[in-house]
Motif scaffolding. Structure first.
Motif, mmCIF file in Angstrom:
data_model
loop_
_atom_site.group_PDB
_atom_site.id
_atom_site.type_symbol
_atom_site.label_atom_id
_atom_site.label_comp_id
_atom_site.label_asym_id
_atom_site.label_seq_id
_atom_site.Cartn_x
_atom_site.Cartn_y
_atom_site.Cartn_z
ATOM 1 N N ALA A 274 -1.301 69.776 65.395
ATOM 2 C CA ALA A 274 -0.430 69.760 64.228
ATOM 3 C C ALA A 274 0.235 71.118 64.115
ATOM 4 O O ALA A 274 -0.331 72.126 64.536
ATOM 5 C CB ALA A 274 -1.227 69.473 62.964
ATOM 6 N N SER A 275 1.447 71.138 63.564
ATOM 7 C CA SER A 275 2.063 72.422 63.239
ATOM 8 C C SER A 275 2.853 72.238 61.954
ATOM 9 O O SER A 275 3.177 71.116 61.568
ATOM 10 C CB SER A 275 2.984 72.892 64.372
ATOM 11 N N THR A 276 3.132 73.352 61.278
ATOM 12 C CA THR A 276 3.844 73.291 60.003
ATOM 13 C C THR A 276 5.176 72.572 60.174
ATOM 14 O O THR A 276 5.580 71.782 59.332
ATOM 15 C CB THR A 276 4.064 74.714 59.460
ATOM 16 N N GLU A 277 5.872 72.837 61.277
ATOM 17 C CA GLU A 277 7.191 72.237 61.494
ATOM 18 C C GLU A 277 7.100 70.795 62.000
ATOM 19 O O GLU A 277 7.839 69.930 61.557
ATOM 20 C CB GLU A 277 8.000 73.062 62.503
ATOM 21 N N ALA A 278 6.229 70.542 62.974
ATOM 22 C CA ALA A 278 6.211 69.222 63.620
ATOM 23 C C ALA A 278 5.330 68.231 62.876
ATOM 24 O O ALA A 278 5.435 67.032 63.086
ATOM 25 C CB ALA A 278 5.741 69.353 65.067
ATOM 26 N N GLY A 279 4.465 68.696 62.004
ATOM 27 C CA GLY A 279 3.514 67.808 61.339
ATOM 28 C C GLY A 279 2.366 67.470 62.277
ATOM 29 O O GLY A 279 2.171 68.131 63.301
ATOM 30 N N VAL A 280 1.615 66.405 61.940
ATOM 31 C CA VAL A 280 0.487 66.026 62.778
ATOM 32 C C VAL A 280 1.001 65.250 63.990
ATOM 33 O O VAL A 280 1.755 64.291 63.846
ATOM 34 C CB VAL A 280 -0.521 65.166 61.990
ATOM 35 N N GLY A 281 0.632 65.681 65.188
ATOM 36 C CA GLY A 281 1.095 65.030 66.401
ATOM 37 C C GLY A 281 0.137 63.951 66.866
ATOM 38 O O GLY A 281 0.505 62.802 67.037
ATOM 39 N N PHE A 282 -1.106 64.319 67.083
ATOM 40 C CA PHE A 282 -2.078 63.348 67.563
ATOM 41 C C PHE A 282 -3.483 63.901 67.377
ATOM 42 O O PHE A 282 -3.675 65.080 67.068
ATOM 43 C CB PHE A 282 -1.844 63.037 69.048
ATOM 44 N N GLU A 283 -4.434 63.000 67.558
ATOM 45 C CA GLU A 283 -5.840 63.369 67.435
ATOM 46 C C GLU A 283 -6.527 62.895 68.712
ATOM 47 O O GLU A 283 -6.246 61.803 69.200
ATOM 48 C CB GLU A 283 -6.409 62.650 66.212
ATOM 49 N N VAL A 284 -7.411 63.723 69.240
ATOM 50 C CA VAL A 284 -8.120 63.383 70.473
ATOM 51 C C VAL A 284 -9.605 63.257 70.140
ATOM 52 O O VAL A 284 -10.184 64.171 69.539
ATOM 53 C CB VAL A 284 -7.918 64.484 71.545
ATOM 54 N N THR A 285 -10.215 62.126 70.511
ATOM 55 C CA THR A 285 -11.591 61.883 70.073
ATOM 56 C C THR A 285 -12.573 61.745 71.234
ATOM 57 O O THR A 285 -13.738 61.446 71.028
ATOM 58 C CB THR A 285 -11.657 60.585 69.236
ATOM 59 N N GLY A 287 -13.726 64.005 73.258
ATOM 60 C CA GLY A 287 -14.557 65.181 73.547
ATOM 61 C C GLY A 287 -14.030 66.054 74.666
ATOM 62 O O GLY A 287 -14.681 67.020 75.062
ATOM 63 N N LEU A 288 -12.853 65.709 75.188
ATOM 64 C CA LEU A 288 -12.294 66.494 76.289
ATOM 65 C C LEU A 288 -11.098 67.313 75.805
ATOM 66 O O LEU A 288 -10.328 66.856 74.955
ATOM 67 C CB LEU A 288 -11.842 65.573 77.428
ATOM 68 N N ALA A 289 -10.928 68.508 76.375
ATOM 69 C CA ALA A 289 -9.776 69.346 76.037
ATOM 70 C C ALA A 289 -8.503 68.678 76.532
ATOM 71 O O ALA A 289 -8.536 67.827 77.430
ATOM 72 C CB ALA A 289 -9.944 70.724 76.660
ATOM 73 N N GLY A 290 -7.362 69.059 75.959
ATOM 74 C CA GLY A 290 -6.096 68.449 76.345
ATOM 75 C C GLY A 290 -5.950 67.056 75.758
ATOM 76 O O GLY A 290 -6.715 66.680 74.856
ATOM 77 N N PHE A 291 -4.951 66.296 76.226
ATOM 78 C CA PHE A 291 -4.771 64.942 75.681
ATOM 79 C C PHE A 291 -4.282 64.000 76.786
ATOM 80 O O PHE A 291 -3.632 64.433 77.737
ATOM 81 C CB PHE A 291 -3.813 64.958 74.483
ATOM 82 N N PRO A 292 -4.620 62.686 76.657
ATOM 83 C CA PRO A 292 -4.275 61.728 77.714
ATOM 84 C C PRO A 292 -2.772 61.579 77.872
ATOM 85 O O PRO A 292 -2.033 61.592 76.886
ATOM 86 C CB PRO A 292 -4.891 60.409 77.214
ATOM 87 N N MET A 293 -2.324 61.417 79.114
ATOM 88 C CA MET A 293 -0.884 61.308 79.375
ATOM 89 C C MET A 293 -0.276 60.060 78.725
ATOM 90 O O MET A 293 0.919 60.014 78.465
ATOM 91 C CB MET A 293 -0.601 61.313 80.880
ATOM 92 N N GLU A 294 -1.119 59.063 78.416
ATOM 93 C CA GLU A 294 -0.608 57.827 77.792
ATOM 94 C C GLU A 294 -0.009 58.100 76.410
ATOM 95 O O GLU A 294 0.760 57.294 75.890
ATOM 96 C CB GLU A 294 -1.727 56.783 77.635
ATOM 97 N N GLY A 349 -3.955 63.209 85.081
ATOM 98 C CA GLY A 349 -3.783 62.225 84.021
ATOM 99 C C GLY A 349 -3.947 62.760 82.613
ATOM 100 O O GLY A 349 -4.006 61.994 81.653
ATOM 101 N N ARG A 350 -4.023 64.082 82.489
ATOM 102 C CA ARG A 350 -4.208 64.672 81.171
ATOM 103 C C ARG A 350 -3.313 65.892 81.014
ATOM 104 O O ARG A 350 -3.181 66.695 81.939
ATOM 105 C CB ARG A 350 -5.669 65.104 81.048
#
Lengths: 460, 81
Positions: A274-285, A287-294, A349-350
């Motif tokens: 999340a950032s002040t300008e972009a708002g909440v982007g996504f949540e990753v659950t 337990g791994l760093a980074g986020f899935p390419m999907e 893939g991440r």
């Protein structure tokens, strides 16, 4: 979208819904009849109101009441210098400054000091107006003056879950300041879902706050990775037993995710972008760093993500609208996406975060623009040029590092250089917030400059 | 200078730079009660990376977060083995 006022009214029937501070607890429902304002709240109707307060609970309780009444609510933080505050007052076209402890200097607008205890308000329920109040949050700017980011209740709270069934006990807490995006998200979430919220107090030591979090049996708690590293270093992390832990505001690396999993094996741990300008982007659950390419290039997601020129772009109803003031750049690009400026790299893939395109340094969730620090260093007549950049820190994510080129450097002995370094750092400490002062400074013979004459900035 | 001496000197220097009052260091002192904040610790860890060439916090092996000053010194001493 209803104004927050209706959420306050709804909370009258839920006694548990309350703001819990170190020194006082305020039932949310009481805010429909009482206020910390020493004047009739109707006086705020259609005005631009600026909060310059230190107490999180007083700020939260009063700001929520003014939604739907004031035309604009600007949440400034108490760490602003007099010059910065004046600039914010001007840019926000504030007509009234609300403060709680003290004002550093005279302001060219009316001021009101908040009460320490709730007092009855006679006109409250009838003063509700259907104004679409503009909410303005501060973020750091390159010139040293804060930038003002314009949001609405819709963009701030639009994606938050509404009233839950009350069979599951949820008690929220956050390490964040409620005036910053991450903290305001949790405040609005607690308000809308009618759950208790345990707030920090200014300068409250981590171990004291943890003991309050434990006393109030907090189930859901958020903070930056740096906040959580601070928790682990108290040695008292296990006094709390949250069901849900949320990290945001900084890149969550695998180490902090693993440490938290080991310390709180029963908790669901998620990290959010999340950032002040972009708002909440996504949540990753997972337990791994980074986020899935999907997550990227899926037009069916409510928050659309793209990667263009290596940076993450976000399009959503939760984007901020624009910066206030003249000569400001657009927040939302021509393609309707907000460029977060965060570099990402696809690996197996991440996507993994690789620092900031513009060189902005993120220290425990607080941003520093290198240009501000460089400008101060370059003021010294002995300094030819300086480059300020991010240095990775396992404790707070990043620290400020500075490379300085001195004019006629051959004339200085190593002892002279040490003395100059001390003087430069002393000037930084006098002028800048503590996290902006270079933690590491070295003298170098030259700095790389690109063909257009600009300093070559290493990607953080 | 021993690792312990370097660490103690760095604690004192950073406390002075950050305008913080450091309490007397001993092995059982909890770091949270040393008078330093998280920014100060971050600067200490980065300074020690430069002076000792050791960064046990970023090491690939599992690292327990140090709680006392003694834990902190031990972390660096064992990283040097």
């Amino acid at each position: 979208m209803r104004s927050l006022w209706t959420a306050l009214v709804d909370a009258q029937g839920v006694p548990a819904a309350s703001l819990i501070g170190r020194d006082r607890t305020v039932p949310i429902g009481d805010l429909t009849t009482h206020s910390f304002l020493p004047v009739d709240i109707a006086q705020m109707t259609d005005r631009s109101v600026l909060f310059y307060t230190s107490d999180h609970l007083l700020t939260a309780a009063t700001a929520m009441q003014l939604d739907g009444i004031a035309r604009r609510i600007t949440l400034a933080t108490a760490d602003l210098t007099s010059e910065q505050l004046l600039s914010v007052v001007k840019t926000a076209e504030a007509q009234l400054v609300i403060f709680d402890t003290q004002l550093l200097s005279e302001l060219p607008v009316a001021t009101i000091k908040l009460l320490e205890k709730l007092a009855p308000q006679v006109n409250l329920p009838t003063t509700q107006k259907n104004i679409d109040t503009e909410w303005v949050l501060l973020t750091s700017g390159t010139s040293g003056l804060p930038k003002l980011v314009s949001h609405s209740v819709e963009s701030l709270a639009g994606g938050l879950p509404a009233r839950r069934d009350h069979t599951e006990v949820v008690i929220w807490s956050t390490f964040y300041d409620v005036r910053r995006y991450g903290g305001l998200q949790i405040l609005l979430r607690a308000l809308i879902s009618q759950t208790p919220l345990v707030l920090t107090s200014p300068h409250e030591p981590t171990h004291s706050f943890l003991s309050r979090v434990s006393t109030h049996q907090v189930t859901h708690i958020s903070g930056t990775p740096s906040h959580w590293r601070g928790v682990l270093m108290t040695g008292q992390a296990r006094v709390i037993s949250p069901h849900y832990i949320r990290l945001s505001g900084e890149i969550a690396d695998q180490s902090i995710l693993d440490h938290l999993k080991a310390t709180f094996p029963k908790a669901a741990i998620s990290h959010a972008f999340a950032s002040t300008e972009a708002g909440v982007g996504f949540e990753v659950t997972d337990g791994l760093a980074g986020f899935p390419m999907e997550y990227v290039n899926d037009p069916h997601r409510p928050v659309e993500l793209r990667v263009v020129d290596g940076t993450l772009r976000i399009k959503s109803q939760r984007n901020a609208r624009h910066y206030l003031g003249q000569d400001t750049e657009a927040i939302i690009g021509a393609d309707s996406f907000v460029d977060t400026g965060d570099l990402v790299e696809l690996l197996d893939g991440r996507y993994h975060f690789r620092g900031r395109k513009t060189g902005v340094i993120n220290i425990g969730g607080l941003k520093v623009h290198p240009e501000e620090v460089e400008a101060l260093l370059n003021k010294d007549p002995r300094v030819h040029l300086s480059l300020v950049y991010s240095r990775k820190s396992p404790i707070v994510g990043a620290l400020v590092a500075a490379d300085v080129v001195l004019k006629d450097s051959s004339q200085y002995s190593p002892t002279d250089e040490l003395a100059i370094k001390d003087e430069l750092l002393a000037r930084c400490r006098d002028t800048l917030a503590p996290h902006k002062v270079p933690a590491v400074m070295r003298f170098v013979p030259q700095l790389a400059v690109n063909p257009t004459g600009k300093l070559v900035r290493p990607h953080a | 200078m021993s690792i312990r001496d370097t660490i103690e000197t760095t604690f004192h220097q950073v406390a002075k730079d950050q305008g913080r009052t450091l309490v007397a260091l001993n092995d059982s002192l909890p770091l949270t009660q040393s008078g330093l904040d998280s920014l100060s610790f971050a600067i200490i860890v980065t300074t020690l990376e430069d002076s000792l060439g050791l960064d046990p916090f970023s090491a690939a092996e599992w690292v327990e977060f140090p709680v006392t000053f003694g834990d902190f010194v031990k972390l660096y001493e064992s990283a040097n083995k």
